[in-house]
Design a protein around this motif. Structure first.
Motif, PDB file in Angstrom:
ATOM      1  N   THR A 132       9.238   6.717   2.079  1.00  0.00           N
ATOM      2  CA  THR A 132      10.161   5.836   1.351  1.00  0.00           C
ATOM      3  C   THR A 132      11.171   5.193   2.292  1.00  0.00           C
ATOM      4  O   THR A 132      11.549   4.034   2.100  1.00  0.00           O
ATOM      5  N   TYR A 135       9.410   2.352   3.994  1.00  0.00           N
ATOM      6  CA  TYR A 135       9.280   1.214   3.066  1.00  0.00           C
ATOM      7  C   TYR A 135      10.632   0.527   2.841  1.00  0.00           C
ATOM      8  O   TYR A 135      10.749  -0.704   2.943  1.00  0.00           O
ATOM      9  N   SER A 136      11.665   1.320   2.557  1.00  0.00           N
ATOM     10  CA  SER A 136      12.971   0.735   2.213  1.00  0.00           C
ATOM     11  C   SER A 136      13.571  -0.023   3.391  1.00  0.00           C
ATOM     12  O   SER A 136      14.114  -1.121   3.221  1.00  0.00           O
ATOM     13  N   TRP A 139      11.646  -3.217   4.042  1.00  0.00           N
ATOM     14  CA  TRP A 139      11.959  -4.193   2.983  1.00  0.00           C
ATOM     15  C   TRP A 139      13.335  -4.805   3.259  1.00  0.00           C
ATOM     16  O   TRP A 139      13.522  -6.028   3.184  1.00  0.00           O
ATOM     17  N   GLU A 246       5.508   0.574  -5.373  1.00  0.00           N
ATOM     18  CA  GLU A 246       6.875   0.232  -4.981  1.00  0.00           C
ATOM     19  C   GLU A 246       7.874   0.715  -6.031  1.00  0.00           C
ATOM     20  O   GLU A 246       8.882   1.335  -5.723  1.00  0.00           O
ATOM     21  N   ASN A 250      10.377   4.309  -5.567  1.00  0.00           N
ATOM     22  CA  ASN A 250      11.587   3.970  -4.813  1.00  0.00           C
ATOM     23  C   ASN A 250      12.869   4.285  -5.563  1.00  0.00           C
ATOM     24  O   ASN A 250      12.966   4.091  -6.777  1.00  0.00           O
ATOM     25  N   LEU A 391       6.130  -4.785   6.516  1.00  0.00           N
ATOM     26  CA  LEU A 391       6.298  -4.353   5.122  1.00  0.00           C
ATOM     27  C   LEU A 391       4.933  -4.142   4.457  1.00  0.00           C
ATOM     28  O   LEU A 391       4.774  -3.248   3.639  1.00  0.00           O
ATOM     29  N   ALA A 394       3.222  -0.838   4.341  1.00  0.00           N
ATOM     30  CA  ALA A 394       3.705   0.139   3.361  1.00  0.00           C
ATOM     31  C   ALA A 394       2.847   0.161   2.105  1.00  0.00           C
ATOM     32  O   ALA A 394       2.950   1.093   1.312  1.00  0.00           O
ATOM     33  N   VAL A 398       2.868   3.483  -0.334  1.00  0.00           N
ATOM     34  CA  VAL A 398       3.470   3.553  -1.677  1.00  0.00           C
ATOM     35  C   VAL A 398       2.391   3.756  -2.742  1.00  0.00           C
ATOM     36  O   VAL A 398       2.616   4.434  -3.745  1.00  0.00           O
ATOM     37  N   SER A 443      -3.996  -1.136  -0.406  1.00  0.00           N
ATOM     38  CA  SER A 443      -3.342  -0.410  -1.506  1.00  0.00           C
ATOM     39  C   SER A 443      -4.369   0.161  -2.469  1.00  0.00           C
ATOM     40  O   SER A 443      -4.227   1.289  -2.956  1.00  0.00           O
TER      41      SER A 443
END
Lengths: 474, 134
Positions: A132, A135-136, A139, A246, A250, A391, A394, A398, A443
């Motif tokens: 996370t 990812y965060s 982003w 996502e 999150n 990004l 990710a 996710v 994904s």
């Protein structure tokens, strides 16, 4: 128009930037004046109502990607691409029932990290934190970079200055006002974005008919209206699963689930999903009209602003500047708030200072927000072009967290082995497929592998999780 | 001595030389390939150019995609096939022709992945709906 010419002169850009910066900071300071504890700062006192809750969920999900990347999707992948982008709305729609469940199971929870730690133990929690935070932070960096690049393209404001101003404004009002400031500004930003998109959509339709657009596409870009377009077909569910991953994992969304008044979460996320769904379609439609309007597109991510400026002239350029600024601010502030809360709660408090007082945690969260802002600024200054594309790595990470979260919230038999294996196998194999095949399958494959592992472990397990453990130890 | 003579001549040449002296040229080296029907065309040119596309190397069925002073054009939505692109500037100077082959990804693979994606999505919906009702 030259590709290097901005749509607005820099002075107009600076005036707009200054006006909106003052507005957001002023509102942030005003809304933050009652925050005393970490709970006030991080979760707005757990008393946010339906209107603010719906608006903040919709506004946070309307990033600069929605207004800039959705038209690019339509220009590259046609009608399916437009719908593929809209599929991300299912992230909000399906999170609606989860929000109610989360609020019920964890009435005193603070972060999505709390769920992983209490439900699956420390090792799963550790993997979750790595996924996370990756990812965060990517982003956050991609949004801040997009801010500098877009303000430069729209008004000629130098990249570093535009990026610095937008980041500084968001850091100041998030530090001062916490989640309440984020939610309040999101409410105003979502209204501005929605009104702007509706005006732009109708303006485009007044300049060119749907028949003209269809004829132009049929003649010059036939694949954009072809049903059996392979790349576009693959993007549909890949984008849906990326969006689900996502939202489901999150802390941006979990913090809102905790902050919303009891009984409000489900309705707020459902309304937000329905409000968000048509926005990429409207933004994508603008891109599909570019050929019929005879707008040359020198770069796919600029198709939206170019068409709007062509149709609305100077007023359109001002409108797109404001829409982009609002889209960026509504996402950057949410990420700053949710990520600083996650680090404060899951790292500072849980790992180092378990006896920390609520007042001191609030101050720590504010300093972490400042630190995140400085970190993001330092990474963005060199303007490494490929960084924003990180990004997309990710996506499988996710996606691999979807099944551990969904089954962990509803099935007593969901277990730690399933969660850890699902995240590691799904994330790992998904990343391999990203490099071996392409982004459009990563994904889907990551989520599929995770699903098979999680389901197998749950079916073979005899454990029965005690839900009350989610209420303890917080 | 040579510099004293050459420098003013070079300066004079720089001022009187026509702006379109630079022959338009694509920055990419061909042939290009695309598996999704889109490609970004970029070029260098000293004046406005016309970008044309055709399905025959002789440009018998040429179609003008763009005319102006930009240095890039994003081309999308192309059907499978072989295309040829060229630039022509205001003085009639033409770039070298660049070949573009569009071979779309396997439709069978796309359908399989779409079906797998749909099954996963339906599975998630089923778990949530059943859980919410319980």
């Amino acid at each position: 128009m030259s590709e290097k010419a901005a749509l607005l002169d820099p002075m107009t850009g600076w005036v707009l930037l200054a006006l909106f910066s003052l507005l957001w900071i002023g509102l942030g300071v005003y809304w933050g004046r009652r925050n005393k504890s970490f709970e006030d700062h991080a979760l707005a006192g757990r008393n946010v109502g339906l209107a603010l809750g719906s608006a903040t969920a919709a506004a946070t999900w309307i990033t600069s990607n929605t207004t800039m990347l959705a038209p690019q999707f339509a220009l590259e992948l046609g009608i399916w691409g437009m719908l593929a982008y809209s599929m991300a709305a299912f992230g909000l729609l399906l999170f609606a029932p989860l929000a109610g469940r989360i609020r019920k199971l964890m009435p005193n929870g603070y972060t999505s990290g709390d769920f992983f730690r209490l439900r699956y133990g420390r090792f799963a929690w550790f993997i979750f934190l790595i996924f996370t935070l990756f990812y965060s932070l990517t982003w956050l960096v991609s949004m801040a970079m997009a801010g500098g690049i877009l303000l430069n393209a729209l008004s000629g404001i130098p990249y570093v200055w535009g990026m610095t101003v937008i980041l500084t404004v968001c850091v100041i009002y998030t530090m001062r006002g916490g989640l309440m400031a984020v939610i309040g500004t999101d409410f105003i930003q979502s209204l501005i974005i929605l009104v702007g998109i509706v005006i732009v959509g109708f303006s485009v339709l007044q300049n060119v008919s749907v028949e003209e657009i269809h004829t132009n596409l049929e003649t010059n870009k036939p694949m954009l209206i072809t049903v059996m377009f392979p790349a576009a077909l693959m993007a549909i569910f890949n984008n849906l699963l990326f969006g689900l991953g996502e939202v489901f994992h999150n802390n941006v969304w979990w913090s809102r689930a905790f902050a919303l008044r009891e009984g409000v979460g489900g309705k707020a996320f459902a309304i937000a999903g329905l409000v968000w769904f048509p926005i990429p379609i409207a933004a994508g439609f603008i891109a599909l009209a570019s050929g019929a309007l005879n707008v040359a597109v020198p770069s796919p991510d600029m198709v939206g602003p170019l068409v709007i400026a062509d149709v609305l002239g100077g007023a359109g350029a001002i409108a797109i500047f404001i829409i982009v600024f609002c889209s960026l601010a509504s996402s950057i502030d949410s990420l700053l708030a949710a990520t600083s809360d996650l680090i404060t709660e899951d790292v500072y408090r849980r790992l180092f200072h378990p006896m920390a007082q609520p007042e001191s945690l609030k101050v720590v969260a504010q300093w972490i927000t400042l630190g995140l802002g400085l970190f993001t600024w330092a990474v963005c200054v060199p303007r490494i072009g490929t960084l924003a594309s990180v990004l997309f790595f990710a996506g499988p990470l996710v996606g691999a967290m979807i099944w551990p979260i969904v089954t962990g919230l509803y099935w007593r038999r969901a277990n730690t082995t399933g969660a850890i294996g699902g995240m590691l196998l799904g994330g790992g194999i998904g990343l391999i497929s990203y490099f071996q095949i392409g982004w459009y399958v990563a994904s889907t494959i990551g989520t599929a592998v995770s699903m098979v592992w999680v389901l197998a472990c749950a079916l073979l397990s005899k454990t029965q999780f005690d839900w009350s453990r989610l209420k303890e130890g917080i | 001595m040579f510099f004293m003579i050459a420098a003013p001549l070079l300066l004079l040449f720089a001022f009187v030389a026509p702006a379109h002296a630079q022959v338009p040229a694509f920055t990419q080296s061909g042939p290009l390939e695309s598996n999704a029907g889109h490609v970004m065309m970029e070029w260098n040119a000293g004046s406005a150019v016309s970008l044309e596309i055709a399905t025959s190397p002789a440009f018998e069925d040429a179609q003008e995609l763009y005319q102006g002073r930009n240095h890039a054009y994003f081309l999308s939505g192309l059907d499978g096939g072989t295309y040829y692109l060229r630039l022509t500037d205001e003085a009639g100077e033409q770039s070298e022709t660049i070949k573009l082959a569009v071979v779309h990804q396997s439709l069978e693979q796309a359908i399989w992945l779409t079906v797998i994606g749909a099954i996963i999505a339906l599975g998630i919906v089923a778990v949530i709906v059943r859980g919410a009702r319980a």
